[in-house]
Scaffold this active site. Structure first.
Site, PDB file in Angstrom:
ATOM      1  N   LYS A 178       0.307  -2.304  -3.448  1.00  0.00           N
ATOM      2  CA  LYS A 178       1.205  -1.345  -2.820  1.00  0.00           C
ATOM      3  C   LYS A 178       2.528  -1.966  -2.399  1.00  0.00           C
ATOM      4  CE  LYS A 178      -2.254   2.022  -1.632  1.00  0.00           C
ATOM      5  NZ  LYS A 178      -3.551   1.324  -1.847  1.00  0.00           N
TER       6      LYS A 178
HETATM    7  C1  LIG Z   1      -4.459   2.004  -2.531  1.00  0.00           C
HETATM    8  C2  LIG Z   1      -5.439   1.137  -3.183  1.00  0.00           C
HETATM    9  C3  LIG Z   1      -6.158   1.577  -4.296  1.00  0.00           C
HETATM   10  C4  LIG Z   1      -6.040   2.987  -4.825  1.00  0.00           C
HETATM   11  O1  LIG Z   1      -4.790   3.217  -5.420  1.00  0.00           O
HETATM   12  P1  LIG Z   1      -4.320   4.724  -5.727  1.00  0.00           P
HETATM   13  O2  LIG Z   1      -2.946   4.577  -6.281  1.00  0.00           O
HETATM   14  O3  LIG Z   1      -4.325   5.446  -4.414  1.00  0.00           O
HETATM   15  O4  LIG Z   1      -5.292   5.287  -6.675  1.00  0.00           O
HETATM   16  C5  LIG Z   1      -7.018   0.689  -4.914  1.00  0.00           C
HETATM   17  N1  LIG Z   1      -7.184  -0.563  -4.444  1.00  0.00           N
HETATM   18  C6  LIG Z   1      -6.505  -1.020  -3.378  1.00  0.00           C
HETATM   19  C7  LIG Z   1      -6.768  -2.392  -2.903  1.00  0.00           C
HETATM   20  C8  LIG Z   1      -5.602  -0.200  -2.715  1.00  0.00           C
HETATM   21  O5  LIG Z   1      -4.947  -0.664  -1.654  1.00  0.00           O
END
Ligand SMILES: *Cc1c(COP(=O)(O)O)cnc(C)c1O
Length: 438
Positions: free
Chosen positions: A111
């Site tokens: 993210k």
């Molecule tokens: C947010 C997150 C996900 C999921 O991602 P999306 O884009 O919401 O599907 C998977 N793994 C981790 C570690 C995350 O922080």
């Protein structure tokens, strides 16, 4: 470029908005999500030389394709260079079994890519304004930390994070609550879906959102998805010429997978996508039987994927003209229990001496299954977080100290948590906003 709500199926031009509105207002009044009116593609010229391009150069070309009409190239270069201050290495466990490490940013989860790009783009879009921008974000674990880090000390901005009480790991919580400055944490007595519903409600109350100059940093925000296409392209171009990867994406809100679909629309040759989930399997169920039935999320060891009503589903679906048959051709869904996920953490460690986190382990299981069903496939599994973010699980499966905690996470352990606790109802949240946001 004009932006259109996924609910504006007639493309009524009076419902279209410009980039600034789409990014800062996040949510169309009709409760859909913004998408570009025309999806950009990258031409032959780009794909012919893409194997020689750096990560940054790929990022700039993609950003220019999406935002070039509205943002000058030198500003986009700065935004992309600022975003990609770290790499996304492709690791090969075994022939055909690749892991794309997306945790080398400041908060150790993928993210960081979206949050850093969004913070920089928002700062550029509001460069001439004197009103403070308040960024609201609901988090199931990693979003809040990435957004907090990306906006920390950005002048003219303030971040309010909503997270479900007792449902994020200790260090994740520190990433949300110990940073201070322009970052405020609200601990909500409810689930992630409750947090997300509160944020959505604040935007649907247009008067509140406008008076308080609120913006959203959840993956309903299009500017988070675009930078996530960069690493799909960058990783695929590292495979031998002619190999079309199968991307396996551990998913919750399905922003990451939607970004992969956008990369394919840009022209990237992709064999297939696999949507890998934990027991929160609303999308794999839909892919299986054509019925989309959101339901309350359940808690698992891959907590960042504990989503019962994935916000990006409408975007995914819009990319297939809302046709189940079309979506099935491009995406397979697979879900796994905590028990087999734990076993996968151990197996990857013993087979390859590689420490995979519980989210990546869900992906790896799906990749194994896909390759077994389709021999000869080449999978790239997105490893979405560094294993040290989940010490309880890693210690339990691999033994104490098997995973080293990077310095940038370790320093948080001693910092103090500061958070305000609120119930999951709208009124107390609205009152808090009224009292705290001018
Ligand atoms: C947010 C997150 C996900 C999921 O991602 P999306 O884009 O919401 O599907 C998977 N793994 C981790 C570690 C995350 O922080």
């Amino acid at each position: 470029m004009k932006y259109n709500s996924t609910n504006n199926s007639t493309n009524n031009p009076s419902h279209q908005v410009d980039l600034k509105e789409a990014i800062l207002r996040s949510l169309p009044p009709d409760n859909g999500l913004y998408m570009p009116d025309q999806l950009p593609t990258l031409g032959e010229d780009f794909w012919a030389i893409s194997r020689e391009l750096s990560f940054q150069e790929i990022g700039i070309a993609v950003a220019d394709a999406f935002f070039g009409e509205d943002v000058p190239l030198d500003a986009l270069k700065e935004i992309v260079d600022g975003t990609l201050a770290f790499d996304a290495p492709l690791v090969t466990l075994a022939p055909g079994d690749h892991i794309l490490e997306l945790f080398h940013g400041p908060t150790l989860a993928f993210k960081d890519f979206g949050a850093r790009f969004m913070a920089r783009l928002m700062a550029w879009l509001t460069r001439d304004e004197d009103r403070e921008l308040t960024v609201l974000v609901a988090t199931s674990g990693d979003t809040g930390g990435a957004v907090a880090s990306a906006f920390h000390n950005v002048p003219g901005t303030r971040v309010v994070i909503l997270y479900p009480k007792g449902k994020v790991s200790g260090l994740q919580e520190k990433q949300l609550t110990a940073i201070g400055g322009n970052i405020t944490a609200l601990e909500i007595e409810g689930t992630f879906d409750d947090c997300q519903a509160l944020v959505k409600k604040a935007f649907l109350e247009r008067e509140v959102a406008e008076r308080m100059n609120l913006t959203s940093a959840n993956s309903i925000n299009l500017s988070r998805l675009v930078p996530q296409t960069f690493y799909y392209i960058h990783s695929a171009r590292q495979l031998p010429e002619g190999v079309r990867p199968v991307f396996v994406v551990p998913s919750g809100n399905f922003g990451n997978l939607t970004a992969g679909l956008l990369a394919k629309k840009l022209g990237l040759p992709v064999e297939h996508f696999v949507a890998a989930t934990n027991r929160n399997d609303v999308v794999p169920e839909y892919l299986r039987n054509g019925k989309y039935e959101p339901r309350p999320s359940v808690a698992t060891i891959s907590n960042a994927m504990d989503v019962g009503s994935p916000s990006n589903f409408v975007r995914m679906s819009s990319l297939f003209e809302n046709s189940w048959d079309e979506m099935k051709l491009s995406i397979s869904g697979m879900s796994f229990s905590d028990e087999v996920t734990r076993a996968a953490v151990r197996e990857v460690n013993s087979l390859y001496d590689y420490q995979i986190d519980p989210h990546g382990a869900v992906g790896w299981l799906a990749a194994e299954k896909y390759r077994a069903l389709h021999p000869g496939s080449v999978t790239i599994t997105l490893e979405t977080a560094h294993p040290s973010k989940f010490p309880d699980i890693m210690d339990a499966e691999l033994g104490l100290g098997a995973v080293e905690i990077p310095e940038r996470l370790a320093v948080l352990a001693d910092k103090e948590k500061v958070a305000t606790t609120l119930s999951k109802e709208w009124e107390p949240f609205r009152d808090w906003l009224e009292a705290n946001i001018r």
